[in-house]
Each structure stands twice: as structure tokens, then as C-alpha cells.
Scaffold this motif. Structure first.
Motif, PDB file in Angstrom:
ATOM      1  N   GLY A 144     -12.522  49.284  42.794  1.00 57.82           N
ATOM      2  CA  GLY A 144     -12.923  49.433  44.190  1.00 57.82           C
ATOM      3  C   GLY A 144     -13.956  48.398  44.592  1.00 57.82           C
ATOM      4  N   ALA A 145     -14.915  48.130  43.720  1.00 54.58           N
ATOM      5  CA  ALA A 145     -15.948  47.139  44.017  1.00 54.58           C
ATOM      6  C   ALA A 145     -15.359  45.744  44.104  1.00 54.58           C
ATOM      7  CB  ALA A 145     -17.036  47.189  42.949  1.00 54.58           C
ATOM      8  N   VAL A 146     -14.442  45.399  43.210  1.00 55.96           N
ATOM      9  CA  VAL A 146     -13.815  44.084  43.227  1.00 55.96           C
ATOM     10  C   VAL A 146     -12.969  43.917  44.482  1.00 55.96           C
ATOM     11  CG1 VAL A 146     -12.112  42.620  42.076  1.00 55.96           C
ATOM     12  CG2 VAL A 146     -13.888  43.750  40.745  1.00 55.96           C
ATOM     13  N   SER A 147     -12.182  44.922  44.838  1.00 53.75           N
ATOM     14  CA  SER A 147     -11.334  44.787  46.019  1.00 53.75           C
ATOM     15  C   SER A 147     -12.179  44.733  47.282  1.00 53.75           C
ATOM     16  CB  SER A 147     -10.309  45.915  46.088  1.00 53.75           C
ATOM     17  OG  SER A 147     -10.944  47.157  46.190  1.00 53.75           O
ATOM     18  N   THR A 148     -13.313  45.426  47.325  1.00 55.96           N
ATOM     19  CA  THR A 148     -14.214  45.349  48.475  1.00 55.96           C
ATOM     20  C   THR A 148     -14.801  43.955  48.595  1.00 55.96           C
ATOM     21  OG1 THR A 148     -14.767  47.685  48.275  1.00 55.96           O
ATOM     22  CG2 THR A 148     -16.325  46.317  49.479  1.00 55.96           C
ATOM     23  N   ALA A 149     -15.192  43.379  47.478  1.00 55.29           N
ATOM     24  CA  ALA A 149     -15.742  42.026  47.497  1.00 55.29           C
ATOM     25  C   ALA A 149     -14.697  41.015  47.967  1.00 55.29           C
ATOM     26  CB  ALA A 149     -16.255  41.646  46.109  1.00 55.29           C
ATOM     27  N   GLU A 150     -13.504  41.127  47.468  1.00 58.38           N
ATOM     28  CA  GLU A 150     -12.445  40.209  47.878  1.00 58.38           C
ATOM     29  C   GLU A 150     -12.114  40.370  49.353  1.00 58.38           C
ATOM     30  OE1 GLU A 150     -11.226  37.636  46.160  1.00 58.38           O
ATOM     31  OE2 GLU A 150     -12.724  38.245  44.690  1.00 58.38           O
ATOM     32  N   ALA A 151     -12.071  41.590  49.838  1.00 56.42           N
ATOM     33  CA  ALA A 151     -11.797  41.834  51.253  1.00 56.42           C
ATOM     34  C   ALA A 151     -12.897  41.225  52.110  1.00 56.42           C
ATOM     35  CB  ALA A 151     -11.675  43.328  51.527  1.00 56.42           C
ATOM     36  N   GLY A 152     -14.142  41.348  51.663  1.00 52.33           N
ATOM     37  CA  GLY A 152     -15.252  40.763  52.397  1.00 52.33           C
ATOM     38  C   GLY A 152     -15.145  39.251  52.483  1.00 52.33           C
ATOM     39  N   LYS A 153     -14.790  38.618  51.393  1.00 52.86           N
ATOM     40  CA  LYS A 153     -14.670  37.164  51.377  1.00 52.86           C
ATOM     41  C   LYS A 153     -13.492  36.681  52.218  1.00 52.86           C
ATOM     42  CE  LYS A 153     -16.948  36.486  46.963  1.00 52.86           C
ATOM     43  NZ  LYS A 153     -16.799  36.035  45.581  1.00 52.86           N
ATOM     44  N   ARG A 154     -12.422  37.462  52.278  1.00 54.27           N
ATOM     45  CA  ARG A 154     -11.260  37.058  53.086  1.00 54.27           C
ATOM     46  C   ARG A 154     -11.600  36.967  54.566  1.00 54.27           C
ATOM     47  NH1 ARG A 154      -8.090  40.085  49.339  1.00 54.27           N
ATOM     48  NH2 ARG A 154      -8.344  41.942  50.587  1.00 54.27           N
ATOM     49  N   LYS A 155     -12.633  37.660  54.982  1.00 49.25           N
ATOM     50  CA  LYS A 155     -13.052  37.606  56.378  1.00 49.25           C
ATOM     51  C   LYS A 155     -13.601  36.235  56.754  1.00 49.25           C
ATOM     52  CE  LYS A 155     -13.921  42.523  56.679  1.00 49.25           C
ATOM     53  NZ  LYS A 155     -14.914  43.579  56.868  1.00 49.25           N
ATOM     54  N   CYS A 156     -13.815  35.381  55.770  1.00 48.29           N
ATOM     55  CA  CYS A 156     -14.364  34.049  56.010  1.00 48.29           C
ATOM     56  C   CYS A 156     -13.312  32.949  55.957  1.00 48.29           C
ATOM     57  CB  CYS A 156     -15.449  33.740  54.976  1.00 48.29           C
ATOM     58  SG  CYS A 156     -16.921  34.746  55.164  1.00 48.29           S
ATOM     59  N   ALA A 157     -12.057  33.299  55.892  1.00 40.24           N
ATOM     60  CA  ALA A 157     -11.006  32.287  55.727  1.00 40.24           C
ATOM     61  C   ALA A 157     -11.050  31.238  56.839  1.00 40.24           C
ATOM     62  CB  ALA A 157      -9.635  32.945  55.676  1.00 40.24           C
ATOM     63  N   GLU A 158     -11.202  31.671  58.077  1.00 39.54           N
ATOM     64  CA  GLU A 158     -11.243  30.739  59.211  1.00 39.54           C
ATOM     65  C   GLU A 158     -12.467  29.819  59.123  1.00 39.54           C
ATOM     66  OE1 GLU A 158     -10.020  28.940  62.699  1.00 39.54           O
ATOM     67  OE2 GLU A 158      -8.944  30.530  61.656  1.00 39.54           O
ATOM     68  N   ASP A 159     -13.611  30.391  58.817  1.00 37.05           N
ATOM     69  CA  ASP A 159     -14.843  29.605  58.691  1.00 37.05           C
ATOM     70  C   ASP A 159     -14.737  28.631  57.520  1.00 37.05           C
ATOM     71  OD1 ASP A 159     -15.452  32.296  59.931  1.00 37.05           O
ATOM     72  OD2 ASP A 159     -17.287  31.235  60.392  1.00 37.05           O
ATOM     73  N   TYR A 160     -14.136  29.080  56.442  1.00 36.77           N
ATOM     74  CA  TYR A 160     -13.935  28.206  55.281  1.00 36.77           C
ATOM     75  C   TYR A 160     -13.110  26.986  55.674  1.00 36.77           C
ATOM     76  CZ  TYR A 160     -11.667  26.482  51.038  1.00 36.77           C
ATOM     77  OH  TYR A 160     -11.164  25.671  50.047  1.00 36.77           O
TER      78      TYR A 160
END
Length: 86
Positions: free
Chosen positions: A17-33
Motif C-alpha cells: 500500500g505504501a509503495v503504490s501510494t508513493a508511485e501514484a503520488g509521483k505519477r501526478k508529476c508526469a506533465e511537470d516532468y
């Protein structure tokens, strides 16, 4: 023995759950990346430095995702906002 298996399953679920939450959080930055730091590979120090350098321009969604992922703290975001007078 069943008790130990139950404990292991709970620990595993928390970790996943912690890993998937972290990955989901980082995916929110795809456009900015793509906009600011696309030249850097994922999970590199260069990318971390680039995102911090462009922190003032990152979308609110991305900042929230980075906090959710544990990449930055809310306290750090608050300090930067205060320094910018926001």
C-alpha cells in the motif's frame, strides 16, 4: 503458525500500500516532468535537483503528489511558500 502468517500478510499489505501510494503520488508529476525535467532519467539525482530547481513552477497536483510520495515534506513546501510570500 496461522497467527504468524496473518501478521506477515498484514505487513506485506502495508508495504504494498505504501509503495503504490508513493508511485501514484509521483505519477501526478508526469506533465511537470515532461515540461521541465524530461532530459533527466527517472529516479536520478539530476531529476530530483531539476524538480527542486523548478519547484516554484510545479503544479499544485504535482506538489501534493510529491508530498504524498514522501519525496518532499509539507514543512519544506511551507518554507518555500513563505520565502516567496505566498
Amino acid at each position: 503458525m496461522t497467527y504468524h502468517r496473518a501478521i506477515l500478510l498484514i505487513v506485506f499489505a502495508v508495504i504494498v500500500g505504501a509503495v503504490s501510494t508513493a508511485e501514484a503520488g509521483k505519477r501526478k508529476c508526469a506533465e511537470d516532468y515532461r515540461r521541465f525535467c524530461g532530459q533527466w532519467g527517472l529516479e536520478t539525482r539530476g531529476l530530483q535537483n531539476c524538480m527542486r530547481a523548478h519547484g516554484n513552477y510545479l503544479s499544485k497536483r504535482c506538489v501534493k503528489g510529491l508530498i504524498q510520495a514522501g519525496a518532499i515534506s509539507q514543512a519544506e513546501v511551507n518554507r518555500k511558500r513563505q520565502a516567496l510570500g505566498r
